[in-house]
Each structure stands twice: as C-alpha cells, then as structure tokens.
Write an enzyme that holds these catalytic residues in place. Structure first.
Site, PDB file in Angstrom:
ATOM      1  N   ASN A   9       0.874  -1.176   0.000  1.00 16.77           N
ATOM      2  CA  ASN A   9       0.000   0.000   0.000  1.00 16.77           C
ATOM      3  C   ASN A   9       0.909   1.223   0.000  1.00 16.77           C
ATOM      4  O   ASN A   9       1.513   1.538   1.015  1.00 16.77           O
ATOM      5  CB  ASN A   9      -0.876  -0.033   1.269  1.00 16.77           C
ATOM      6  N   LYS A  11       0.155   4.282  -0.183  1.00 15.49           N
ATOM      7  CA  LYS A  11      -0.425   5.507   0.412  1.00 15.49           C
ATOM      8  C   LYS A  11      -0.208   6.683  -0.559  1.00 15.49           C
ATOM      9  O   LYS A  11      -0.281   6.475  -1.764  1.00 15.49           O
ATOM     10  CB  LYS A  11       0.164   5.744   1.798  1.00 15.49           C
ATOM     11  N   HIS A  95      -9.268   1.115   4.957  1.00 12.83           N
ATOM     12  CA  HIS A  95      -7.970   1.233   5.635  1.00 12.83           C
ATOM     13  C   HIS A  95      -8.145   2.142   6.855  1.00 12.83           C
ATOM     14  O   HIS A  95      -8.940   3.082   6.828  1.00 12.83           O
ATOM     15  CB  HIS A  95      -6.941   1.829   4.667  1.00 12.83           C
ATOM     16  N   GLU A  97      -6.513   4.519   7.970  1.00 10.25           N
ATOM     17  CA  GLU A  97      -6.342   5.966   7.707  1.00 10.25           C
ATOM     18  C   GLU A  97      -7.605   6.557   7.083  1.00 10.25           C
ATOM     19  O   GLU A  97      -7.919   7.725   7.291  1.00 10.25           O
ATOM     20  CB  GLU A  97      -5.091   6.192   6.836  1.00 10.25           C
ATOM     21  N   GLU A 167      -4.964  -4.929  10.851  1.00  4.66           N
ATOM     22  CA  GLU A 167      -3.930  -3.908  10.998  1.00  4.66           C
ATOM     23  C   GLU A 167      -4.180  -3.129  12.283  1.00  4.66           C
ATOM     24  O   GLU A 167      -4.977  -2.174  12.289  1.00  4.66           O
ATOM     25  CB  GLU A 167      -3.974  -2.943   9.811  1.00  4.66           C
ATOM     26  N   GLY A 173       2.804   2.416  10.605  1.00  5.32           N
ATOM     27  CA  GLY A 173       3.710   3.553  10.398  1.00  5.32           C
ATOM     28  C   GLY A 173       4.469   3.954  11.655  1.00  5.32           C
ATOM     29  O   GLY A 173       5.102   5.011  11.691  1.00  5.32           O
ATOM     30  N   SER A 213       3.858  -1.943  10.185  1.00  2.00           N
ATOM     31  CA  SER A 213       5.322  -1.981  10.342  1.00  2.00           C
ATOM     32  C   SER A 213       5.951  -3.306   9.920  1.00  2.00           C
ATOM     33  O   SER A 213       6.926  -3.752  10.529  1.00  2.00           O
ATOM     34  CB  SER A 213       5.720  -1.611  11.780  1.00  2.00           C
TER      35      SER A 213
END
Ligand code: PGA
Length: 249
Positions: A9, A11, A95, A97, A167, A173, A213
């Site tokens: 991904n 991003k 996701h 985010e 996740e 991140g 991560s």
C-alpha cells in the site's frame, strides 16, 4: 492451504514517473516468485502507469479506496469500474487511515465491499483496534464489530471472495510491529467471528493478512504463524528491494 498474499500500500507516495522507476527495479527481483500473490496499490494517478509496467508479469494492481456508487455526482470519487478500466483487480477497503481521517465507517465499508464484489474486484477489507482500545481490553469487541459490521450484507458465497487485513492502528507507520503471537491471536479471533457468521469452510479458506510496520527483518517471524496468510505493507513497499525481500521471505 491458503495461498499467501504480499500486498503493498503505497499511500500518498510516488508520481507516474516514479512508479515506472519502481517497477523497473522491482520486476526482476520477483520474476521467479511463484509462492504468493503480489499486489501493489498505488495512488489513483499512478494506476495506469503501474498496470502498463506490470503487463505480462504476475504482479497485480489494486486501488487504495473506491466509491460505493457506480457513477454520479460524487466529486473526487472513483468507481470500481474506473479502477478496473486501468487494470486493477484488487481494492483496499476501509484502511484505518480512511477510518481515522476521512469518515469511513463499517457501514460505508460494507457498501464498498458489495460494490467491489459486484464489479469483480477482490477487496482487502481492513480492520484493527486503536491503542486506547487495546489498552482498555476492547480489542476483541472492536474486531468483532468491524468484522461483522463491514461484512453484514455479504452472502457466504460473496464472503469467500474477500480478503481480510488485520492492521492494529498502533502498529501502522510507527515501527512498532505486533509480535507474531499478538497478531496470530487477533487472526484466530477474527477467524472465529467468520466461522460464526459464514461457517467453518469460509473461515478456514479466508486469507487474513497482517499489516503494521512489516519489514524485511520481521516478515519471517510473522509468516511462521500458520494463522497469518500474508502482509499488507505500507512504508516498506515503497522501496523495490525492501518489498522484494518481503515477497521473497
Ligand atoms: P506500515 O503501513 O507498513 O507503514 O506500517 C501498513 C498499512 O497502513 O497498510
């Protein structure tokens, strides 16, 4: 046996020119990797460049998000058919985010899952708890709600066509990867929810990816867990040699 998936991904990183440069380096590094599905999800503007670069290879392309609508007055949105028209076969849905910054909910996620499946895209449905939810003992409740909420409208037949990604938000991140045991425990719990809702066959066939991560240094430990069927990789997927090492774990 569930076939592993290694999905990147990107991003909001890379232009079309940078996308081509990535694949020029990445393709030879994974040309003989037959043990897993390889998926890259770049930003919308890079999708055509990514599909052109990957034509004739086993690398597949996905969107990072999509609209639940087929078409219409939805400024800034992209439909499943539009993703397909530029070569996508996959799409990431919900996701964290998108949940955190752009108002994605289990309800919008469920509409997107249906729309993606109707268009023949394979959705990667993301779920995962926030740090405060883990620390207050709510991890299982959150996973149950996201898992059941997002997949509520799906039939068992439709469910067999989706991929789930666990996740934990605190690992995304941050460099703080979940230990293989923590990840496997969450995956077991998610699989149990799937079994209750869609039956034992659907549960044992469902591919559940870990994300947060993931790096070349920790992928082997994660993949040693039979519950973990692959990875959804952010930061480390931007670098062709790092992501190739993950694919070739
Ligand atoms: P990360 O992101 O690998 O950079 O933690 C994972 C993701 O957001 O899918």
């Amino acid at each position: 046996m569930r076939r592993p998936i290694m999905a990147g991904n990107w991003k909001m990183y890379k232009t079309p020119v940078e996308t081509r440069a990535f694949f020029d380096k990445f393709k030879p590094l994974v040309s003989s990797s037959k043990h897993c599905d390889i998926v890259i999800c770049p930003p919308y503007v890079d999708l055509q460049s990514a599909s052109d670069s990957c034509r004739g290879t086993a690398i597949e392309i996905g969107g990072q998000n999509m609209s639940w609508a087929k078409e219409g007055a939805y400024t800034g949105e992209t439909s499943a058919e539009m993703l397909k028209s530029v070569g996508c076969r996959w799409v990431i849905v919900a996701h964290s985010e998108r949940r955190q910054f752009f108002g994605e909910t289990n309800e919008t996620a469920s509409k997107k899952l249906v729309a993606a499946l109707e268009a023949g895209l394979t959705p990667i449905y993301c779920i995962g708890e926030r740090i405060e939810e883990r620390e207050s003992g709510q991890t299982h409740a959150v996973l149950e709600m996201q898992c059941n909420g997002g997949t509520a409208p799906l039939t068992p037949e439709q469910f067999t066509k989706i991929v789930v990604a666990y996740e934990p938000c605190w690992a995304i991140g941050t460099g703080k990867v979940a230990t293989p045991e923590i990840a496997a425990d969450a995956h077991r719990y998610i699989r149990e929810q799937i079994r209750k809702r869609f039956g034992a066959d659907a549960a044992s066939a469902c591919r559940i990816l870990y994300g947060g991560s993931v790096k070349p240094e920790n992928i082997r430990g994660l993949m040693a867990q039979p519950e973990i069927d692959g990875a959804l990789v952010g930061g480390a997927s931007i670098d062709p040699s790092a992501f190739a090492s993950i694919v070739n774990f």
